[in-house]
Design a protein around this motif. Structure first.
Motif, mmCIF file in Angstrom:
data_model
loop_
_atom_site.group_PDB
_atom_site.id
_atom_site.type_symbol
_atom_site.label_atom_id
_atom_site.label_comp_id
_atom_site.label_asym_id
_atom_site.label_seq_id
_atom_site.Cartn_x
_atom_site.Cartn_y
_atom_site.Cartn_z
ATOM 1 N N ILE A 179 -4.382 5.485 1.404
ATOM 2 C CA ILE A 179 -4.540 6.945 1.424
ATOM 3 C C ILE A 179 -3.620 7.569 0.382
ATOM 4 C CG2 ILE A 179 -4.137 9.027 2.804
ATOM 5 C CD1 ILE A 179 -5.121 7.376 5.251
ATOM 6 N N CYS A 190 -5.142 7.178 -3.005
ATOM 7 C CA CYS A 190 -6.298 8.061 -3.189
ATOM 8 C C CYS A 190 -5.870 9.503 -3.460
ATOM 9 C CB CYS A 190 -7.198 8.031 -1.956
ATOM 10 S SG CYS A 190 -8.037 6.459 -1.701
ATOM 11 N N LYS A 191 -4.651 9.830 -3.082
ATOM 12 C CA LYS A 191 -4.162 11.206 -3.205
ATOM 13 C C LYS A 191 -4.276 11.741 -4.627
ATOM 14 C CE LYS A 191 0.293 12.267 -3.003
ATOM 15 N NZ LYS A 191 1.653 12.501 -2.504
ATOM 16 N N LEU A 214 -11.626 7.451 0.091
ATOM 17 C CA LEU A 214 -10.674 8.137 0.961
ATOM 18 C C LEU A 214 -11.240 8.268 2.369
ATOM 19 C CD1 LEU A 214 -8.015 9.654 1.368
ATOM 20 C CD2 LEU A 214 -9.181 11.733 0.593
#
Length: 139
Positions: free
Chosen positions: A57, A60-61, A14
């Protein structure tokens, strides 16, 4: 050790993705501020890269969804301070508060012993009875 590495991998990914996003955004800003018709292809490439970074992103959350960040950290960042120093400042504040509480405890202990001494002088019979009750309760 292996568990720590597994836990830090999503954060590392991240972090890298966010750094790439920031860098790509910076490069887009440079291209746009001095836009030339011939730089349209590079601009399109950077915009696509930025979109790819946003997708990464988003992926990756899920890996960091259970992480809770105190609101004070965001206030810290808003004040222009380094968020990595937040923990250090919290520990320093806790140490100061701990010293204050320790001082209060010591003051109450001193007060208690002085009070017991004075009450023993003024009310010796009552204090003997108090001490007997206190001993029988195991305190």
């Amino acid at each position: 050790m292996a568990d720590e590495e597994k836990q830090s991998e999503p954060f590392d990914l991240l972090e890298q993705t966010i750094e790439q996003f920031v860098e790509t955004t910076r490069q887009i800003g440079i291209i746009v501020s001095d836009f030339q018709p011939g730089s349209q292809g590079v601009l399109n490439q950077k915009i696509n890269m930025m979109v790819d970074n946003l997708r990464e992103i988003e992926k990756c959350k899920a890996h960091v969804a259970d992480v809770e960040v105190p609101l004070e950290v965001f206030e810290y960042i808003d004040q222009g301070r380094n968020p990595q120093l937040y923990t250090k400042d919290c520990l320093e504040k806790a140490l100061v508060k701990n010293e204050q509480v320790k001082g209060k405890i010591d003051a109450y202990k001193n007060f208690k012993s002085l009070l017991v001494d004075e009450l023993s002088k003024v009310l010796p019979k009552d204090m003997k009875e108090y001490n007997k009750i206190k001993e029988s309760q195991g305190s």
